[in-house]
Design an enzyme around this catalytic site. Structure first.
Site, PDB file in Angstrom:
ATOM      1  N   ASP A 166       1.003  -1.222   0.060  1.00  0.00           N
ATOM      2  CA  ASP A 166      -0.010   0.071   0.113  1.00  0.00           C
ATOM      3  C   ASP A 166       0.988   1.258   0.141  1.00  0.00           C
ATOM      4  O   ASP A 166       2.168   1.061  -0.311  1.00  0.00           O
ATOM      5  CB  ASP A 166      -0.900  -0.042   1.221  1.00  0.00           C
ATOM      6  CG  ASP A 166      -2.163   0.688   0.999  1.00  0.00           C
ATOM      7  OD1 ASP A 166      -2.330   1.861   0.201  1.00  0.00           O
ATOM      8  OD2 ASP A 166      -3.269   0.160   1.332  1.00  0.00           O
ATOM      9  N   ASP A 219     -13.983  -0.453   0.396  1.00  0.00           N
ATOM     10  CA  ASP A 219     -13.955  -0.659   1.694  1.00  0.00           C
ATOM     11  C   ASP A 219     -15.068  -0.934   2.638  1.00  0.00           C
ATOM     12  O   ASP A 219     -15.403   0.000   3.367  1.00  0.00           O
ATOM     13  CB  ASP A 219     -13.181   0.858   2.152  1.00  0.00           C
ATOM     14  CG  ASP A 219     -11.930   1.164   1.342  1.00  0.00           C
ATOM     15  OD1 ASP A 219     -11.234   0.520   1.145  1.00  0.00           O
ATOM     16  OD2 ASP A 219     -11.883   2.535   1.209  1.00  0.00           O
ATOM     17  N   ARG A 241     -10.568  -0.515  -8.443  1.00  0.00           N
ATOM     18  CA  ARG A 241     -11.980  -0.757  -7.582  1.00  0.00           C
ATOM     19  C   ARG A 241     -12.966   0.315  -8.485  1.00  0.00           C
ATOM     20  O   ARG A 241     -14.050   0.256  -7.967  1.00  0.00           O
ATOM     21  CB  ARG A 241     -11.834  -0.192  -6.357  1.00  0.00           C
ATOM     22  CG  ARG A 241     -11.680   1.452  -6.096  1.00  0.00           C
ATOM     23  CD  ARG A 241     -11.664   1.688  -4.647  1.00  0.00           C
ATOM     24  NE  ARG A 241     -11.740   3.127  -4.427  1.00  0.00           N
ATOM     25  CZ  ARG A 241     -11.769   3.615  -3.379  1.00  0.00           C
ATOM     26  NH1 ARG A 241     -11.375   3.055  -2.072  1.00  0.00           N
ATOM     27  NH2 ARG A 241     -11.802   5.152  -3.149  1.00  0.00           N
ATOM     28  N   GLU A 279     -11.776   9.509  -6.657  1.00  0.00           N
ATOM     29  CA  GLU A 279     -12.712   9.748  -5.386  1.00  0.00           C
ATOM     30  C   GLU A 279     -12.921  11.019  -5.323  1.00  0.00           C
ATOM     31  O   GLU A 279     -13.789  11.238  -4.787  1.00  0.00           O
ATOM     32  CB  GLU A 279     -11.464   9.516  -4.503  1.00  0.00           C
ATOM     33  CG  GLU A 279     -12.438   9.383  -2.939  1.00  0.00           C
ATOM     34  CD  GLU A 279     -11.622   8.988  -1.764  1.00  0.00           C
ATOM     35  OE1 GLU A 279     -10.676   9.853  -1.101  1.00  0.00           O
ATOM     36  OE2 GLU A 279     -11.782   7.899  -1.191  1.00  0.00           O
ATOM     37  N   GLU A 292     -12.083   6.395  -9.004  1.00  0.00           N
ATOM     38  CA  GLU A 292     -13.401   6.767  -9.430  1.00  0.00           C
ATOM     39  C   GLU A 292     -13.317   7.836 -10.187  1.00  0.00           C
ATOM     40  O   GLU A 292     -14.216   8.162 -11.120  1.00  0.00           O
ATOM     41  CB  GLU A 292     -14.132   7.119  -8.086  1.00  0.00           C
ATOM     42  CG  GLU A 292     -14.637   5.961  -7.188  1.00  0.00           C
ATOM     43  CD  GLU A 292     -13.538   5.398  -6.470  1.00  0.00           C
ATOM     44  OE1 GLU A 292     -13.320   4.304  -6.122  1.00  0.00           O
ATOM     45  OE2 GLU A 292     -12.579   6.266  -6.046  1.00  0.00           O
ATOM     46  N   ASP A 339      -5.635   2.535  -7.137  1.00  0.00           N
ATOM     47  CA  ASP A 339      -6.460   2.895  -6.132  1.00  0.00           C
ATOM     48  C   ASP A 339      -7.157   4.191  -6.417  1.00  0.00           C
ATOM     49  O   ASP A 339      -6.723   5.130  -7.032  1.00  0.00           O
ATOM     50  CB  ASP A 339      -5.945   2.811  -4.713  1.00  0.00           C
ATOM     51  CG  ASP A 339      -6.902   2.684  -3.568  1.00  0.00           C
ATOM     52  OD1 ASP A 339      -7.986   2.272  -3.827  1.00  0.00           O
ATOM     53  OD2 ASP A 339      -6.441   3.058  -2.667  1.00  0.00           O
ATOM     54  N   HIS A 390      -7.360  -8.287   3.234  1.00  0.00           N
ATOM     55  CA  HIS A 390      -6.717  -6.826   3.111  1.00  0.00           C
ATOM     56  C   HIS A 390      -7.516  -6.104   4.297  1.00  0.00           C
ATOM     57  O   HIS A 390      -8.613  -6.124   4.460  1.00  0.00           O
ATOM     58  CB  HIS A 390      -7.000  -6.491   1.738  1.00  0.00           C
ATOM     59  CG  HIS A 390      -6.263  -4.996   1.766  1.00  0.00           C
ATOM     60  ND1 HIS A 390      -4.921  -4.551   1.848  1.00  0.00           N
ATOM     61  CD2 HIS A 390      -7.106  -3.692   1.494  1.00  0.00           C
ATOM     62  CE1 HIS A 390      -4.838  -3.203   1.808  1.00  0.00           C
ATOM     63  NE2 HIS A 390      -6.138  -2.671   1.741  1.00  0.00           N
TER      64      HIS A 390
END
Length: 848
Positions: A317, A503, A486, A435, A433, A430, A563
């Site tokens: 990560d 998440d 994701r 985000e 979107e 990661d 995870h």
């Protein structure tokens, strides 16, 4: 440690406007806008272009039964209406229509699917031909499309969309990642990819929207629009399916078929098929938020090996590029204080069978070491003044890589290239979107046109995956990419995207919806959708039972990846001995099942068939008469399987029912037709047999996941290994579950070198075909090998055939009509084990 809970939860203030906007959309009452009256039509290549006095409509046929429709308004066009299709695969070839016309209507037919176009007023209805060659109405437009406006900050915002008639009884799946129940009819929800941190048993909006529905009447409607919008599945108005967007293409695609698997096959024929993943991706992962040093990485890998747990990958990560959560995003270079020798570390754990995967995010903080380089390279999305767009979010002040822009792609690809040269085997994308994605952010497309964030928000992750996928193949054309992300869009599977369900709360509530989420994504092409095993978010103390149950379920999930936030260790090796002893057997089973699971991957790559399959895929309506069709549409046929998110099929052989509540001693299971055996029966007793087409209560314990195996199933397995690096194709154990109810059974196992890109397309594989024939007192099992093979293919296999449900000792065992003495019958378990060497010639094992 609760600081971690903010990682994905913080929402930029501009993002809040999205919610307000979508609320306006949901409560708005659309005004039907007539698509006018038909004027004429013409052929353009294999497409049909229809002109009315209001719109131009282009209809194109694809594959066996898919019709794409693109409306272009002759008056005010939506912003970014010129955008291309992101859903339809590159270089898709049109099929040819059969065209019929009379004074009232125009009919375009491809295979069994017809678009019947009413000329005045213009509208399209879709029909599927049944076995009696009768046309059955699937779905129909309500007078073309609609227009509407709403007011935001004193500005009128235009939207356009489509409305379709539904029948009274059909059930609808779709929309992508949501927790709403399997049948989503009666729900309305936004189409705007957005993280939902710590979700449990209810969520209307998550990371991965797919603007499509699959109907129980065996059709799919995919709205081919990348912009912010919403879908209403007969909530606002009875029997009306509605889609709307504030920008982008006004287009949709209708797919149809006679069966659900064939319907999904037709869908992926147009949107693209998932490339075969590397075999190691089906193994066990070590992952957490996150490993903070090279020493921690090495110690973790060694602990797995020392405690006899197989392991194939370790995921790093964000600490690999910075010691803190904030301030470092965008560095995308090793923190040499924590990771002084990253290349040696990667090489050393690779020798132990472990691949390294790195997280990357599309945000470049203005405090990061690469900010100035990104700005000078024009790699970032821009503001209205043409400068790098800057905004604040949880991690700091940031810009966003413009993955649509050639300059942004080149900058990002150069970073991936350097890391790949250091030995990195896979990529984790990661926050894709994205985000935080302010509406006034401007992206430059490959054709030079500029669009704002809202027009292409939902395809940002899709485009990012495409960029990484194509760059990886440029660097290593023969190696299969690994891309964990994701967020994406319809068709993202063709770029090898492996999504996860975001998440999720580390709780029973987080575990409960995971089957629903994976099934909903799988029936629309995203077959590798999986969860953070054990849950990601929160948790005050270790819940042994919940953790064990989640990781047991993971054995029969596409990707096995625990995870979580590291206040509680996500890795099994850091827990108590009982937890380890229970889960060791399950993780080893995951590896034993590699030949079976790898074949599921092959089936998905060739047909779109998911690894996790909903029970209604078993339910094929026999349309032997017009009355049968009528009964189905009137819901006289049983549609309850559509609502089942408790159980699912893992491939064709296994029926899995995860335990999702505490202190459960038995689970209720709706059995499909056929005969089913308890897979985890005691080895010293016969597997209990159940007649299908009924509901049973199957006993369970903490050590025992409720799993049944179908009579007539072949299950190929291999021996225990430490990682897929040790995979040995020259040894194969083949289980067969015999029963008098199954006279014949067939199975095809796929095998290749586990790593070559496009091995299927290049023919670099072998197919092992197994068939069973049971008559009276004799069972025959035949083995045939086909295919031109691959480098490293074994010339001979040491075969162990285990036949279950053999209730008495055989009188004679023959191999190609020669009596052999290698059979071992176990009276306690009713199993017969036969071993022999197979040089891949056609061979028949006969049990009398």
């Amino acid at each position: 440690m609760r600081l971690f809970t903010l990682k994905y939860f913080t929402i930029h203030s501009l993002t809040c406007l999205v919610i307000a906007l979508l609320t306006c959309l949901v409560i708005s009452t659309p005004t039907l806008a007539s698509s006018g009256n038909y004027l004429n039509h013409k052929l353009a290549d294999d497409s049909v272009v229809i002109t009315t006095d209001s719109v131009t409509v282009t209809l194109s046929a694809y594959g066996e039964s898919a019709i794409a429709v693109h409306y272009q308004n002759l008056e005010d066009k939506l912003p970014a209406s010129h955008l291309p299709s992101f859903a339809i695969k590159e270089n898709a070839h049109n099929s040819k229509f059969v065209i019929k016309e009379d004074k009232d209507q125009l009919t375009l037919t491809v295979n069994k699917l017809s678009a019947v176009i009413k000329k005045t007023p213009f509208a399209i209805s879709y029909y599927q031909k049944n076995k009696q060659q009768e046309d059955t109405l699937l779905i129909a437009e309500q007078q073309g499309f609609f227009r509407d406006t709403f007011v935001e900050e004193a500005e009128k915002i235009a939207v356009q969309g489509f409305r379709f008639h539904l029948n009274d009884t059909e059930k609808l799946l779709g929309g992508g990642e949501r927790v709403l129940g399997m049948d989503r009819r009666g729900h309305s929800f936004p189409l705007y990819n957005r993280a939902h941190y710590g979700y449990t048993t209810q969520s209307e909006q998550m990371n991965f929207s797919i603007p499509a529905v699959m109907s129980s009447n065996k059709y799919i409607v995919l709205f081919d629009n990348s912009a912010k919008g919403y879908m209403d599945l007969a909530k606002k108005e009875k029997n009306t399916l509605e889609f709307s967007a504030i920008a982008g293409r006004m287009a949709y695609i209708v797919f149809s078929a006679d069966t659900y698997p064939k319907l999904l096959n037709n869908y992926v024929d147009v949107t693209g098929k998932q490339p075969l993943p590397p075999r190691w991706s089906l193994g066990n992962y070590a992952s957490r938020f996150g490993y903070r040093s090279e020493a921690e990485v090495r110690n973790t890998v060694n602990k797995f090996i020392d405690l006899d747990f197989p392991l194939d990958a370790l995921i790093l990560d964000l600490y690999w590029f910075g010691k803190d959560i904030k301030g470092h995003m965008g560095n995308l270079a090793w923190d040499k204080n924590a990771f002084p020798e990253p290349e040696k570390m990667i090489s050393d754990i690779k020798e132990q069978g472990v691949n390294t995967i790195l997280i990357t995010e599309p945000f470049v903080l203005s405090t990061s070491g690469k900010w100035q380089d990104a700005v000078e390279s024009q790699a970032l999305a821009k503001d209205a003044q043409g400068k790098a767009k800057q905004f604040d979010f949880y991690f700091g002040n940031t810009g966003l890589v413009d993955v649509f822009n050639n300059k942004g792609q080149q900058w990002f690809n150069n970073i991936y290239r350097k890391l790949y040269q250091q030995g990195v085997a896979g990529w984790w994308g990661d926050l894709g979107e994205p985000e935080v994605h302010p509406s006034d952010t401007l992206h430059t497309l490959s054709d030079g046109s500029v669009v704002n964030a809202d027009a292409i928000h939902n395809v940002y992750g899709h485009q990012w995956a495409k960029m990484v996928f194509e760059n990886q193949l440029t660097m290593s054309p023969d190696q299969r990419p690994f891309i964990l992300m994701r967020s994406g869009f319809a068709g993202s599977q063709r770029y090898g995207m492996i999504p996860w369900t975001g998440d999720v709360s580390r709780s029973w509530g987080g575990l409960k919806p995971q089957v629903e989420l994976s099934l909903q994504m799988s029936v629309l092409g995203m077959a590798y959708t999986h969860s953070d095993l054990g849950g990601f978010a929160g948790g005050e103390k270790f819940d042994q039972e919940m953790y064990i149950r989640w990781l047991q379920y993971g054995v029969f999930q596409p990707i096995y990846r625990p995870h979580a936030q590291d206040n509680i260790a996500p890795e099994v090796v850091f827990h108590d001995k009982r937890t380890q002893d229970i889960l060791r057997e399950y993780i080893k089973l995951r590896y034993n099942l590699l030949p079976y699971n790898y074949t599921l991957a092959y089936q998905n790559s060739t047909t779109g068939m998911p690894l996790m399959r909903p029970l209604f895929f078993e339910q094929q309506f026999e349309e032997s008469s017009a009355q049968a069709v009528k009964d189905k549409l009137e819901n006289k046929a049983n549609l309850t399987a559509f609502d089942n998110a408790s159980s699912y099929l893992w491939g064709d052989a296994f029926l899995v029912t995860p335990v999702v509540s505490a202190d459960v001693s038995s689970v209720a299971i709706d059995l499909p037709v056929g005969v089913w055996f308890d897979y985890f029966a005691n080895k010293n007793e016969p597997s209990k047999k159940y007649q299908g087409n009924q509901t049973i209560n199957l006993p369970t314990s903490l050590e025992r996941l409720p799993v049944l195996v179908r009579a007539g199933a072949f299950i190929p397995m291999n021996d225990d290994i430490q990682s897929t690096q040790d995979y040995d194709a020259s040894k194969l154990t083949l289980h067969y579950y015999a029963d008098d109810s199954v006279a014949t059974a067939d199975y095809e196992m796929y095998e290749d070198d586990g790593k070559t890109y496009q091995a299927i397309e290049k023919g670099l594989f072998e197919l092992l075909q197994f068939s069973a024939n049971q008559q009276q007192q004799q069972l025959s099992i035949s083995l045939i090998r086909k295919g031109k093979g691959y480098s490293g293919m074994p010339k001979e296999r040491n075969m162990t055939v285990v036949i279950h449900n053999i209730t008495q000792a055989p009188s004679k065992i023959k191999l190609n009509n020669k009596v052999i003495k290698t059979g071992l019958w176990q009276e306690k378990s009713n199993t017969l084990t036969v071993t022999f060497a197979w040089q891949h010639q056609p061979i028949t094992l006969t049990i009398q």
